[in-house]
Write an enzyme that holds these catalytic residues in place. Structure first.
Site, PDB file in Angstrom:
ATOM      1  N   GLY A 278       0.843  -1.190   0.000  1.00  0.00           N
ATOM      2  CA  GLY A 278       0.000   0.000   0.000  1.00  0.00           C
ATOM      3  C   GLY A 278       0.878   1.238   0.000  1.00  0.00           C
ATOM      4  O   GLY A 278       2.007   1.204   0.514  1.00  0.00           O
TER       5      GLY A 278
ATOM      6  N   GLN B 257       3.208  10.025   0.865  1.00  0.00           N
ATOM      7  CA  GLN B 257       4.475   9.283   0.949  1.00  0.00           C
ATOM      8  C   GLN B 257       5.363   9.515  -0.271  1.00  0.00           C
ATOM      9  O   GLN B 257       6.530   9.123  -0.266  1.00  0.00           O
ATOM     10  CB  GLN B 257       4.212   7.775   1.099  1.00  0.00           C
TER      11      GLN B 257
ATOM     12  N   CYS C   8       5.581   0.408   7.806  1.00  0.00           N
ATOM     13  CA  CYS C   8       5.262   1.512   6.892  1.00  0.00           C
ATOM     14  C   CYS C   8       6.472   1.762   6.006  1.00  0.00           C
ATOM     15  O   CYS C   8       7.600   1.834   6.503  1.00  0.00           O
ATOM     16  CB  CYS C   8       4.932   2.763   7.703  1.00  0.00           C
ATOM     17  N   LEU C   9       6.242   1.911   4.709  1.00  0.00           N
ATOM     18  CA  LEU C   9       7.357   2.156   3.782  1.00  0.00           C
ATOM     19  C   LEU C   9       8.130   3.416   4.151  1.00  0.00           C
ATOM     20  O   LEU C   9       9.315   3.524   3.848  1.00  0.00           O
ATOM     21  CB  LEU C   9       6.831   2.284   2.347  1.00  0.00           C
TER      22      LEU C   9
ATOM     23  N   HIS D 227      -4.657   2.237   7.429  1.00  0.00           N
ATOM     24  CA  HIS D 227      -3.285   2.768   7.472  1.00  0.00           C
ATOM     25  C   HIS D 227      -3.115   3.875   6.419  1.00  0.00           C
ATOM     26  O   HIS D 227      -2.569   4.946   6.713  1.00  0.00           O
ATOM     27  CB  HIS D 227      -2.302   1.615   7.236  1.00  0.00           C
ATOM     28  N   GLU D 228      -3.585   3.609   5.197  1.00  0.00           N
ATOM     29  CA  GLU D 228      -3.405   4.587   4.116  1.00  0.00           C
ATOM     30  C   GLU D 228      -4.293   5.815   4.314  1.00  0.00           C
ATOM     31  O   GLU D 228      -3.867   6.940   4.021  1.00  0.00           O
ATOM     32  CB  GLU D 228      -3.688   3.946   2.750  1.00  0.00           C
TER      33      GLU D 228
ATOM     34  N   HIS E 193      -2.568   8.116   6.542  1.00  0.00           N
ATOM     35  CA  HIS E 193      -1.528   8.901   5.848  1.00  0.00           C
ATOM     36  C   HIS E 193      -2.106  10.174   5.229  1.00  0.00           C
ATOM     37  O   HIS E 193      -1.451  11.213   5.206  1.00  0.00           O
ATOM     38  CB  HIS E 193      -0.894   8.077   4.727  1.00  0.00           C
TER      39      HIS E 193
END
Ligand code: NI
Length: 180
Positions: free
Chosen positions: A47, A52, A94-95, A136-137, A140
């Site tokens: 994701g 990001q 998380c990336l 989660h997204e 963000h």
């Protein structure tokens, strides 16, 4: 279709703390979404949200293959979570916060309404990992990171690692849970 080569932003970058604004479905949106998928795959994530990659648009992409449910590979434009039910605790990464993973409490089931990258509305009911990824997204897009969802004590234990990450930039990720 050529897509922009997008670059991941990491913890400490102020753009990750800003609130994204609803986006128009402009002609460039589909290629931006394609660029987001490519960036996510390069980073081996499941994701990725627009902040990001430094874009404050309410857009995220997912490619999640849950164990017992169909694959969800799609873009979510201007998403709104309309229902949340139950609770689930599972490890998340998380990336944008490489090297740090932690159990996070989320709703087990969500309903999300959004547009696709062509502007067509859709509604998705999701459980488990897909529901977790959507939450989660969506966080963000509001400048919220998964570490904000931890208890004060849990967060304090990660403080040193987070400070190093913000000071030194990206570090290698470890662990096997998916990054979002
Ligand atoms: Ni993330």
């Amino acid at each position: 279709m050529t897509s922009p080569r997008l670059t991941l932003r990491y913890y400490g970058d102020p753009v990750l703390r800003q609130k994204a604004t609803p986006t128009e479905v402009t002609p460039d949106l589909a290629s931006f979404v394609q660029g987001m998928f490519e960036c996510m795959y390069r980073a081996e994530g499941i994701g990725l949200a627009a902040p990001q990659v430094g874009a404050l648009r309410r857009v995220f992409v997912l490619d999640v293959l849950p164990e017992a449910a169909p694959r969800v590979k799609r873009a979510f434009v201007n998403p709104v979570i309309t229902e949340r039910d139950g609770t689930s605790v599972a490890e998340e990464g998380c990336l944008s916060i490489p090297g740090i993973r932690h159990d996070v409490k989320r709703a087990e089931h969500v309903v999300v309404e959004a547009l696709d990258e062509m502007g067509a509305p859709f509604r998705l009911e999701a459980d488990g990992l897909v529901a977790r990824a959507i939450q989660h997204e969506t966080d963000h897009l509001d400048g919220v990171l998964f570490i904000d969802r931890l208890s004060a004590i849990q967060r304090k234990l990660l403080d040193g690692k987070l400070k190093r990450l913000a000071a030194e930039g990206a570090v290698e990720s470890s662990g096997s849970s998916p990054s979002l």
